[in-house]
Scaffold this motif. Structure first.
Motif, PDB file in Angstrom:
ATOM      1  N   GLY A  35       0.779  -1.231   0.000  1.00 17.42           N
ATOM      2  CA  GLY A  35       0.000   0.000   0.000  1.00 17.42           C
ATOM      3  C   GLY A  35       0.810   1.280   0.000  1.00 17.42           C
ATOM      4  O   GLY A  35       0.245   2.360   0.067  1.00 17.42           O
ATOM      5  N   ASN A  36       2.129   1.209  -0.080  1.00 17.09           N
ATOM      6  CA  ASN A  36       2.951   2.410  -0.047  1.00 17.09           C
ATOM      7  C   ASN A  36       3.892   2.425  -1.255  1.00 17.09           C
ATOM      8  O   ASN A  36       4.927   1.766  -1.256  1.00 17.09           O
ATOM      9  CB  ASN A  36       3.764   2.473   1.247  1.00 17.09           C
ATOM     10  CG  ASN A  36       4.390   3.831   1.457  1.00 17.09           C
ATOM     11  OD1 ASN A  36       4.526   4.626   0.535  1.00 17.09           O
ATOM     12  ND2 ASN A  36       4.781   4.105   2.687  1.00 17.09           N
ATOM     13  N   PRO A  37       3.558   3.188  -2.297  1.00 19.97           N
ATOM     14  CA  PRO A  37       4.377   3.196  -3.518  1.00 19.97           C
ATOM     15  C   PRO A  37       5.748   3.851  -3.342  1.00 19.97           C
ATOM     16  O   PRO A  37       6.596   3.731  -4.212  1.00 19.97           O
ATOM     17  CB  PRO A  37       3.524   3.979  -4.508  1.00 19.97           C
ATOM     18  CG  PRO A  37       2.633   4.819  -3.673  1.00 19.97           C
ATOM     19  CD  PRO A  37       2.386   4.035  -2.419  1.00 19.97           C
ATOM     20  N   PHE A  38       5.983   4.525  -2.224  1.00 20.09           N
ATOM     21  CA  PHE A  38       7.278   5.164  -2.005  1.00 20.09           C
ATOM     22  C   PHE A  38       8.385   4.147  -1.725  1.00 20.09           C
ATOM     23  O   PHE A  38       9.560   4.480  -1.777  1.00 20.09           O
ATOM     24  CB  PHE A  38       7.195   6.170  -0.855  1.00 20.09           C
ATOM     25  CG  PHE A  38       6.306   7.332  -1.188  1.00 20.09           C
ATOM     26  CD1 PHE A  38       6.694   8.277  -2.130  1.00 20.09           C
ATOM     27  CD2 PHE A  38       5.070   7.478  -0.585  1.00 20.09           C
ATOM     28  CE1 PHE A  38       5.873   9.350  -2.448  1.00 20.09           C
ATOM     29  CE2 PHE A  38       4.239   8.540  -0.896  1.00 20.09           C
ATOM     30  CZ  PHE A  38       4.647   9.478  -1.830  1.00 20.09           C
ATOM     31  N   TYR A  39       8.011   2.908  -1.427  1.00 19.14           N
ATOM     32  CA  TYR A  39       8.997   1.869  -1.147  1.00 19.14           C
ATOM     33  C   TYR A  39       9.089   0.844  -2.276  1.00 19.14           C
ATOM     34  O   TYR A  39       9.570  -0.260  -2.061  1.00 19.14           O
ATOM     35  CB  TYR A  39       8.676   1.175   0.176  1.00 19.14           C
ATOM     36  CG  TYR A  39       8.883   2.085   1.354  1.00 19.14           C
ATOM     37  CD1 TYR A  39      10.150   2.321   1.854  1.00 19.14           C
ATOM     38  CD2 TYR A  39       7.805   2.721   1.946  1.00 19.14           C
ATOM     39  CE1 TYR A  39      10.346   3.168   2.935  1.00 19.14           C
ATOM     40  CE2 TYR A  39       7.983   3.569   3.025  1.00 19.14           C
ATOM     41  CZ  TYR A  39       9.256   3.785   3.508  1.00 19.14           C
ATOM     42  OH  TYR A  39       9.438   4.633   4.564  1.00 19.14           O
TER      43      TYR A  39
END
Length: 65
Positions: A35-39
């Motif tokens: 759920g976190n595209p920054f990673y």
């Protein structure tokens, strides 16, 4: 599509090798944190779906899921 370790693979495409100037294997983004595209991290796989120099798992190219 998911890896054998349950991570999502996004944007899977043929990988272009500039050393031989030919398409070899597969590349795509792996969603390391759900759920976190920054990673997201980029990874490569062989023609048969085996992981290349990473621990995110193999992919099953026959399934497409």
């Amino acid at each position: 599509m998911k890896t054998t370790k349950g991570l999502n693979v996004l944007g899977l495409q043929k990988s272009f090798d500039t050393k031989v100037y030919f398409y070899q294997g597969w590349s795509g983004r792996v969603r390391v944190v759900e759920g976190n595209p920054f990673y997201d991290d980029y990874a490569k796989w062989s023609e048969s779906g085996q992981a290349r120099d990473h621990e995110y798992g193999d992919i099953n190219l026959k399934d497409g899921k």
